[in-house]
Design an enzyme around this catalytic site. Structure first.
Site, PDB file in Angstrom:
ATOM      1  N   CYS A   1     -35.677  81.123  11.032  1.00 38.51           N
ATOM      2  CA  CYS A   1     -35.870  82.584  10.955  1.00 38.51           C
ATOM      3  C   CYS A   1     -36.330  83.026   9.575  1.00 38.51           C
ATOM      4  O   CYS A   1     -36.965  84.067   9.441  1.00 38.51           O
ATOM      5  CB  CYS A   1     -34.580  83.296  11.333  1.00 38.51           C
TER       6      CYS A   1
ATOM      7  N   GLU B   1     -43.984  87.398  13.646  1.00 40.08           N
ATOM      8  CA  GLU B   1     -43.261  86.179  13.286  1.00 40.08           C
ATOM      9  C   GLU B   1     -43.950  85.002  13.962  1.00 40.08           C
ATOM     10  O   GLU B   1     -43.992  84.916  15.190  1.00 40.08           O
ATOM     11  CB  GLU B   1     -41.812  86.269  13.786  1.00 40.08           C
TER      12      GLU B   1
ATOM     13  N   GLU C   1     -28.876  89.182  14.692  1.00 43.53           N
ATOM     14  CA  GLU C   1     -29.549  88.394  13.647  1.00 43.53           C
ATOM     15  C   GLU C   1     -30.889  87.976  14.229  1.00 43.53           C
ATOM     16  O   GLU C   1     -30.941  87.093  15.092  1.00 43.53           O
ATOM     17  CB  GLU C   1     -28.706  87.157  13.294  1.00 43.53           C
TER      18      GLU C   1
HETATM   19  P1  NAD Z   1     -34.578  84.067  22.254  1.00 45.07           P
HETATM   20  O1  NAD Z   1     -34.402  85.503  21.914  1.00 45.07           O
HETATM   21  O2  NAD Z   1     -35.634  83.698  23.204  1.00 45.07           O
HETATM   22  O3  NAD Z   1     -33.217  83.485  22.869  1.00 45.07           O
HETATM   23  C1  NAD Z   1     -32.000  83.597  22.184  1.00 45.07           C
HETATM   24  C2  NAD Z   1     -30.863  83.627  23.194  1.00 45.07           C
HETATM   25  O4  NAD Z   1     -30.941  84.822  23.965  1.00 45.07           O
HETATM   26  C3  NAD Z   1     -30.887  82.468  24.197  1.00 45.07           C
HETATM   27  O5  NAD Z   1     -29.575  82.006  24.397  1.00 45.07           O
HETATM   28  C4  NAD Z   1     -31.419  83.123  25.460  1.00 45.07           C
HETATM   29  O6  NAD Z   1     -30.997  82.494  26.635  1.00 45.07           O
HETATM   30  C5  NAD Z   1     -30.815  84.510  25.351  1.00 45.07           C
HETATM   31  N1  NAD Z   1     -31.494  85.568  26.107  1.00 45.07           N
HETATM   32  C6  NAD Z   1     -32.792  85.629  26.468  1.00 45.07           C
HETATM   33  N2  NAD Z   1     -33.027  86.779  27.144  1.00 45.07           N
HETATM   34  C7  NAD Z   1     -31.846  87.449  27.210  1.00 45.07           C
HETATM   35  C8  NAD Z   1     -31.438  88.704  27.771  1.00 45.07           C
HETATM   36  N3  NAD Z   1     -32.289  89.514  28.401  1.00 45.07           N
HETATM   37  N4  NAD Z   1     -30.143  89.070  27.631  1.00 45.07           N
HETATM   38  C9  NAD Z   1     -29.268  88.281  26.987  1.00 45.07           C
HETATM   39  N5  NAD Z   1     -29.594  87.084  26.446  1.00 45.07           N
HETATM   40  C10 NAD Z   1     -30.870  86.679  26.548  1.00 45.07           C
HETATM   41  O7  NAD Z   1     -34.737  83.292  20.851  1.00 45.07           O
HETATM   42  P2  NAD Z   1     -35.048  81.748  20.575  1.00 45.07           P
HETATM   43  O8  NAD Z   1     -36.461  81.457  20.928  1.00 45.07           O
HETATM   44  O9  NAD Z   1     -33.966  80.890  21.122  1.00 45.07           O
HETATM   45  O10 NAD Z   1     -34.878  81.722  18.977  1.00 45.07           O
HETATM   46  C11 NAD Z   1     -35.882  82.079  18.103  1.00 45.07           C
HETATM   47  C12 NAD Z   1     -35.671  83.451  17.513  1.00 45.07           C
HETATM   48  O11 NAD Z   1     -34.396  83.548  16.907  1.00 45.07           O
HETATM   49  C13 NAD Z   1     -36.659  83.740  16.389  1.00 45.07           C
HETATM   50  O12 NAD Z   1     -37.107  85.078  16.484  1.00 45.07           O
HETATM   51  C14 NAD Z   1     -35.835  83.539  15.142  1.00 45.07           C
HETATM   52  O13 NAD Z   1     -36.312  84.186  13.990  1.00 45.07           O
HETATM   53  C15 NAD Z   1     -34.519  84.078  15.580  1.00 45.07           C
HETATM   54  N6  NAD Z   1     -33.445  83.588  14.726  1.00 45.07           N
HETATM   55  C16 NAD Z   1     -32.840  84.460  13.859  1.00 45.07           C
HETATM   56  C17 NAD Z   1     -31.862  84.000  12.996  1.00 45.07           C
HETATM   57  C18 NAD Z   1     -31.156  84.908  12.033  1.00 45.07           C
HETATM   58  O14 NAD Z   1     -30.091  84.535  11.560  1.00 45.07           O
HETATM   59  N7  NAD Z   1     -31.673  86.067  11.710  1.00 45.07           N
HETATM   60  C19 NAD Z   1     -31.500  82.650  13.025  1.00 45.07           C
HETATM   61  C20 NAD Z   1     -32.144  81.802  13.919  1.00 45.07           C
HETATM   62  C21 NAD Z   1     -33.105  82.276  14.775  1.00 45.07           C
END
Ligand code: NAD
Length: 476
Positions: A283, A377, A247
């Protein structure tokens, strides 16, 4: 006090810790477990062992646990809302809304647990298949690894935990570094609700390091990820035979056509909420607004006036809608994108300035589709508004995006609504609603770089179960 790991139904003292800071006041919120690879491994051991206990529960038992958890969460609403407001820097009114939604998501999960049905397959339709009754069952997969983002630290965790447990799986949550507290509290609450120990573990810490342990362990059957497209794509490329749901982000668009003339003020007020609620760190935040040229000026005026009234302040103040961003890096990036757009010819209608660790609600027009504020985004309190000649032009611009999550259209013209609804390259189309609209039981998933697979309790359950067919040969 240190917030530990949550393994085997209880809080475990960690080897290492890190500090969670409040993005607005920069004060310490908590000292939290910074898990090691070995500690993640212990959580996987625990979840793997607990799968047997989960499989032994009836669907009725699982529904009861989920409903008890929903009731407990409802009782502790204010406490959870304060936690979300502090760790995520989410305005308290929005944080309370998130807890309400999480209660509902748990109740939907409890309901769905009782309805995970299969279907009857008439095998005698095939030559040689005569004399057989066949049916399908949806079996739990085992251990689910959930990796979650900072922006909905409770409800987006519940969107993975609820369906996983409803289906009879066990789960390990790796919450975002900035926001581990809500999921740790949620796990404690599930123990009180009677969930078998080990069925729900929370392991805070570094994403790449802990994510790799989940990805490398063959006992983890499914990865459910919500977060940025960059990390999502990386996870998919490393997941091998594991099932994956992603997501991801978007730059959601809205079209307002000429037939909406009588409701422009109402639409402008809704769109301002869609663009700026929780600083646009949603998001499906409304990022691009296309308006029919005949109503553009009127809409623009109303939209900018409403934007100037958006209250900026302390997240714990009931009136606040926009506040500090999740970190200074975000603030810096967003200011850079605004400045780049202005330097390449965009007009700033309001905002564009830093305040505390945030940015004032910003409206831009005269944008090029290649400006980052349009094609990437933004994940901040920034929106672009552009006039268009007709709905065909709107459709082209809306689809001119690497993303495709939600899109909104305001129109009274049924033909146009249907043409656009079918033409939009997104997962969800909302007619006469802003794109920043989600109900927790609806199917929810993106196309293009916005995702892979679906959430929305019933749909997430489908992706967390395996289909098995059983055939009974009564002519043997
Ligand atoms: P992010 O991708 O930086 O982090 C998300 C998670 O991934 C965190 O727990 C982080 O520790 C982990 N992570 C980071 N690098 C990783 C790796 N290499 N391997 C495994 N895990 C890893 O995102 P964020 O800044 O926390 O959230 C914002 C993003 O999330 C935005 O792009 C937003 O649109 C998206 N989002 C999408 C939805 C949806 O339902 N489509 C909902 C909420 C947020």
């Amino acid at each position: 006090m240190i917030k530990g790991l949550f393994i085997e139904g209880k809080v475990v003292t960690p080897k290492n810790t890190y500090t969670v800071q409040h993005p607005h006041t920069e004060e310490q919120v908590a000292e939290v477990a910074d898990a090691t690879e070995e500690e993640m491994q212990e959580a996987i051991d625990s979840a793997f062992k607990a799968f047997g206990k989960m499989k032994a529960l009836s669907s009725g038992d699982r529904a009861e646990i989920l409903n008890r958890a929903a009731n407990l969460l409802e009782e502790e609403k204010e406490d959870f809302a304060q936690t979300i407001a502090l760790e995520a820097c989410k305005p308290i009114t929005a944080a309370r809304g998130e807890v309400d939604r999480s209660v509902q998501t748990l109740r939907f999960s409890g309901d769905e647990a009782k309805h995970i049905g299969g279907e009857y397959i008439p095998l005698d339709a095939a030559k040689g298949g005569e004399g057989r009754d066949a049916y399908t069952v949806h079996e739990p997969m085992g251990v689910v690894g959930a990796i979650t983002p900072f922006n909905f630290p409770l409800n987006l965790v519940v969107h993975k935990v609820g369906p996983a447990l409803a289906a009879g799986n066990t789960i390990i949550v790796k919450p975002a570094e900035q926001t581990p507290l809500s999921s740790l509290k949620l796990a404690e609450l599930f123990t009180k609700a009677g969930l078998p120990n080990g069925a729900f573990n929370v392991i805070p810490g570094d994403g790449p390091k802990l994510g790799k342990v989940l990805l490398d362990d063959s006992r983890v059957q499914k990865i459910s990820f919500t977060g940025s497209p960059v990390v999502g794509k990386l996870i998919k490329s490393q997941a091998g035979m594991k099932r994956v749901t992603l997501e991801l982000g978007s730059n959601s668009a809205l079209y307002i056509d000429e037939s909406s003339k009588g409701s422009l003020e109402d639409i402008a007020s809704k769109a301002v909420t869609g663009a700026f609620v929780y600083n646009g760190q949603v998001c499906i935040s409304t990022q691009r607004i296309y308006v029919h040229e005949s109503v553009f000026e009127a809409f623009k005026q109303s939209f900018v006036l409403n934007t100037k009234d958006v209250p900026f302040g302390d997240p714990l103040d009931d009136n606040t809608m926009v506040t500090s961003l999740i970190n200074k890096k975000s603030q810096q990036r967003i200011l850079e994108w605004i400045n780049e757009a202005v330097e390449s010819g965009a007009k700033l209608l309001t905002g564009g300035e830093a305040k505390a660790n945030g940015i004032l609600p910003t409206v831009l027009t005269d944008i090029k589709s290649t400006d980052k504020v349009s094609c990437q985004e933004i994940f901040g309190p920034v929106v672009i508004i552009q006039p268009v000649k007709n709905h065909e032009e709107a459709l082209n611009l809306m689809n001119n995006s690497d993303f495709g999550l939600n899109a909104g259209i305001f129109t009274n013209n049924l033909q146009q609504a249907l043409e656009m609804a079918h033409g939009l390259e997104v997962g969800q189309v909302l007619v006469n609603d802003i794109p920043t609209t989600r109900f927790d039981h609806m199917p929810y998933g993106g196309v293009k770089s916005s995702g892979y697979g679906h959430e929305g309790v019933k749909y997430a359950i489908k992706e967390m179960t395996r289909l098995k067919m059983i055939s009974l040969n009564y002519r043997f």
